[in-house]
Design a protein around this motif. Structure first.
Motif, mmCIF file in Angstrom:
data_model
loop_
_atom_site.group_PDB
_atom_site.id
_atom_site.type_symbol
_atom_site.label_atom_id
_atom_site.label_comp_id
_atom_site.label_asym_id
_atom_site.label_seq_id
_atom_site.Cartn_x
_atom_site.Cartn_y
_atom_site.Cartn_z
ATOM 1 N N PHE A 1 1.098 -0.977 0.321
ATOM 2 C CA PHE A 1 0.137 0.162 -0.068
ATOM 3 C C PHE A 1 0.552 1.709 -0.285
ATOM 4 C CE2 PHE A 1 -2.771 -3.150 1.716
ATOM 5 C CZ PHE A 1 -3.756 -2.974 0.790
ATOM 6 N N SER A 2 1.813 1.225 -0.061
ATOM 7 C CA SER A 2 3.220 2.160 -0.375
ATOM 8 C C SER A 2 2.792 3.421 -1.580
ATOM 9 C CB SER A 2 4.050 2.280 -1.013
ATOM 10 O OG SER A 2 4.303 1.224 -2.450
ATOM 11 N N LYS A 3 1.277 2.954 -3.112
ATOM 12 C CA LYS A 3 0.503 4.057 -3.115
ATOM 13 C C LYS A 3 -1.459 3.111 -3.078
ATOM 14 C CE LYS A 3 -0.727 4.581 -7.854
ATOM 15 N NZ LYS A 3 -0.304 4.155 -9.095
ATOM 16 N N ASN A 4 -1.745 4.250 -3.178
ATOM 17 C CA ASN A 4 -3.180 4.482 -2.655
ATOM 18 C C ASN A 4 -4.498 3.474 -3.634
ATOM 19 O OD1 ASN A 4 -5.941 4.479 -1.527
ATOM 20 N ND2 ASN A 4 -6.132 6.612 -1.183
ATOM 21 N N PRO A 5 -4.465 2.255 -3.514
ATOM 22 C CA PRO A 5 -4.797 1.723 -5.053
ATOM 23 C C PRO A 5 -6.578 1.891 -4.874
ATOM 24 C CG PRO A 5 -5.263 0.272 -3.426
ATOM 25 C CD PRO A 5 -4.223 1.221 -3.233
ATOM 26 N N PHE A 6 -6.666 2.463 -4.410
ATOM 27 C CA PHE A 6 -8.702 2.737 -4.201
ATOM 28 C C PHE A 6 -8.729 4.860 -4.200
ATOM 29 C CE2 PHE A 6 -8.033 0.013 -0.252
ATOM 30 C CZ PHE A 6 -8.143 -0.504 -1.471
ATOM 31 N N ALA A 7 -7.669 5.560 -4.321
ATOM 32 C CA ALA A 7 -7.720 7.036 -4.700
ATOM 33 C C ALA A 7 -8.577 7.699 -6.184
ATOM 34 C CB ALA A 7 -6.498 7.413 -4.345
ATOM 35 N N GLU B 1 -16.290 2.951 -6.760
ATOM 36 C CA GLU B 1 -17.052 2.211 -5.300
ATOM 37 C C GLU B 1 -17.606 3.162 -4.440
ATOM 38 O OE1 GLU B 1 -15.418 -0.034 -8.587
ATOM 39 O OE2 GLU B 1 -14.437 0.582 -6.977
ATOM 40 N N ASP B 2 -19.086 2.483 -3.982
ATOM 41 C CA ASP B 2 -19.018 3.270 -2.891
ATOM 42 C C ASP B 2 -19.396 2.749 -1.773
ATOM 43 O OD1 ASP B 2 -21.673 4.937 -4.378
ATOM 44 O OD2 ASP B 2 -22.295 3.100 -5.025
ATOM 45 N N MET B 3 -18.478 1.338 -1.680
ATOM 46 C CA MET B 3 -17.793 -0.394 -0.607
ATOM 47 C C MET B 3 -17.399 -0.020 -1.215
ATOM 48 S SD MET B 3 -20.703 -2.031 1.660
ATOM 49 C CE MET B 3 -21.130 -1.340 2.430
ATOM 50 N N ILE B 4 -15.871 -0.452 -0.438
ATOM 51 C CA ILE B 4 -14.403 -1.892 -0.510
ATOM 52 C C ILE B 4 -14.544 -2.723 0.189
ATOM 53 C CG2 ILE B 4 -11.981 -1.252 -1.601
ATOM 54 C CD1 ILE B 4 -12.612 1.820 -1.911
ATOM 55 N N LEU B 5 -14.150 -3.425 0.191
ATOM 56 C CA LEU B 5 -14.501 -4.489 1.321
ATOM 57 C C LEU B 5 -13.355 -5.024 0.979
ATOM 58 C CD1 LEU B 5 -18.079 -6.762 0.507
ATOM 59 C CD2 LEU B 5 -17.440 -5.183 2.106
ATOM 60 N N ILE B 6 -12.455 -5.061 1.945
ATOM 61 C CA ILE B 6 -10.442 -5.939 1.728
ATOM 62 C C ILE B 6 -10.469 -6.683 3.026
ATOM 63 C CG2 ILE B 6 -9.524 -3.843 1.552
ATOM 64 C CD1 ILE B 6 -9.260 -2.814 4.148
ATOM 65 N N THR B 7 -9.421 -7.680 3.164
ATOM 66 C CA THR B 7 -9.674 -8.546 4.088
ATOM 67 C C THR B 7 -8.764 -8.281 5.419
ATOM 68 O OG1 THR B 7 -7.259 -8.602 3.055
ATOM 69 C CG2 THR B 7 -9.255 -10.535 2.199
ATOM 70 N N GLY B 8 -8.683 -8.571 6.457
ATOM 71 C CA GLY B 8 -7.882 -8.686 7.691
ATOM 72 C C GLY B 8 -6.381 -8.508 7.434
ATOM 73 N N LYS B 9 -5.366 -9.028 6.358
ATOM 74 C CA LYS B 9 -4.540 -8.842 6.432
ATOM 75 C C LYS B 9 -3.797 -8.272 5.738
ATOM 76 C CE LYS B 9 -1.227 -11.596 3.631
ATOM 77 N NZ LYS B 9 -0.672 -12.672 2.479
ATOM 78 N N ASP B 10 -4.934 -7.673 4.877
ATOM 79 C CA ASP B 10 -4.316 -6.142 3.926
ATOM 80 C C ASP B 10 -4.444 -5.095 4.913
ATOM 81 O OD1 ASP B 10 -4.242 -7.177 1.499
ATOM 82 O OD2 ASP B 10 -5.776 -7.530 1.267
ATOM 83 N N ALA B 11 -6.493 -4.927 6.187
ATOM 84 C CA ALA B 11 -6.567 -3.779 7.347
ATOM 85 C C ALA B 11 -5.353 -3.534 8.046
ATOM 86 C CB ALA B 11 -7.539 -4.175 7.431
ATOM 87 N N VAL B 12 -4.657 -4.969 8.554
ATOM 88 C CA VAL B 12 -3.818 -4.119 8.936
ATOM 89 C C VAL B 12 -3.011 -3.652 9.043
ATOM 90 C CG1 VAL B 12 -3.778 -5.951 10.870
ATOM 91 C CG2 VAL B 12 -1.914 -6.397 8.565
#
Length: 355
Positions: free
Chosen positions: A281-287, A291-302
């Motif tokens: 996540f050195s680059k924000n992939p969601f910028a 989409e109205d909602m983005i679902l991610i995994t716990g491994k990514d969330a930390v």
């Protein structure tokens, strides 16, 4: 980001069959296996004063070892053990041995050890040398009476009492070792472990005389990382349906397809974004996503919670994962660890067994 994920997918597709590329690489497997055998012969296992359980695999890359490790740690704690966890900490830029704190940066300790610390609440240490990592754990947390190694089936420098091999949706690929196939060791290695954990709902045919146990997965609580609000995945699906909103499922894990399929199983039609395993996540992939909602995994969330621009995005929800292990598998590990504890002259406090 996208190129790396696509390259990773291409490599695993090649390894799924015995096509032209694997056949061309096959002669190199003899060199790989010879080097691995020499390393095993020259490595002296170091014994810890407590039982050691290794959760590993022979398939390079993700098979779901970390969620299985978390579930196992929780189950063993319910049996009266006080487990600690060691891991190499893949992708970390610090090669030394260190403890994992809840606020540790993922780039210093690794995303999977950080997730284990968050989810299992067990003491965790990372290091290329697992024996040194475990020694640090035992020194810092004298209550620990059992060590669980996340990965490390091939790390023979750490003596172990129980070996679990996790097999995921990719099975054993084409059955060949690196570089012609995805295996770190030949399929016959599975005959030497204590149990095989099947961590997939799809059929993965392979032969082994070792007992097999199933691990089942489902989504747990979902957390909005900007606010800490907790919701159920089906409630999120209902909100999307009511508002006619759009969703994106993003995953920086080894087998993102399984995460995407589980999201869709909850009636969420979503776009997919494969980030590549251990994406930093050195680059924000969601910028630039709309989409109205983005679902991610716990491994990514930390990792995302450490990045202000991502953490403050109210669209992002971490989808928790709950893994349930076969009770008979827990019985087996509990029994073998108890037997090892007796051999070591230990009897863990609070345990009421008759082993």
């Amino acid at each position: 980001m996208i190129f790396a994920a696509k390259l990773e997918s291409w490599v695993h597709r090649q390894w799924a069959q015995r096509g032209i590329v694997p056949c061309l690489l096959y002669p190199l497997t003899f060199l790989y296996r010879a080097a691995a055998a020499q390393k095993r012969r020259s490595t002296v296992p170091h014994r810890l004063p407590v039982p050691v359980v290794v959760v590993g695999n022979i398939y390079v890359g993700g098979t779901g070892k970390t969620p299985v490790t978390i579930a196992l740690v929780k189950a063993l704690r319910m049996r009266g053990w006080h487990p600690g966890v060691v891991s190499r900490g893949f992708g970390r830029n610090d090669q030394g041995v260190r403890l994992v704190a809840p606020d540790s940066p993922a780039h210093e300790v690794g995303d999977e050890p950080l997730l284990i610390a968050h989810e299992s609440l067990a003491p965790v240490a990372v290091g290329r040398n697992r024996f040194e990592a475990a020694t640090l754990l035992l020194k810092t947390h004298p209550e620990i009476d059992l060590i669980v190694s996340d990965d490390g089936l091939q790390h023979t420098a750490l003596a172990r009492d129980v070996e679990l091999a996790v097999v995921g949706a990719r099975g054993l690929g084409n059955g060949w070792t690196l570089p012609a196939g995805p295996l770190r060791e030949p399929p016959s290695r599975l005959d030497a472990v204590d149990a095989i954990v099947i961590n997939t709902t799809t059929d993965v045919p392979f032969s082994s005389r070792t007992p097999r146990f199933a691990a089942s997965s489902c989504f747990g609580a979902c957390t909005q990382i900007a606010t800490g609000e907790i919701d159920d995945i089906d409630q999120l699906a209902a909100k999307l349906a009511d508002s006619n909103g759009s969703a994106l499922a993003a995953a920086g894990i080894a087998s993102p397809g399984r995460f995407f399929a589980m999201v869709r199983a909850h009636d969420i039609e979503c776009a997919e974004l494969e980030l590549g395993d251990h994406y930093d996540f050195s680059k924000n992939p969601f910028a630039d996503r709309t989409e109205d909602m983005i679902l991610i995994t716990g491994k990514d969330a930390v990792k995302c919670v450490k990045i202000p621009a991502i953490k403050s995005d109210p669209r992002i929800w971490m989808v928790g994962l709950e893994v349930e292990l076969d009770p008979y598998l827990i019985d087996l590990v509990d029994q073998k660890a108890g037997e090892a504890a007796k051999r070591l002259g230990r009897h863990p406090e609070g345990r009421n067994d008759t082993i």
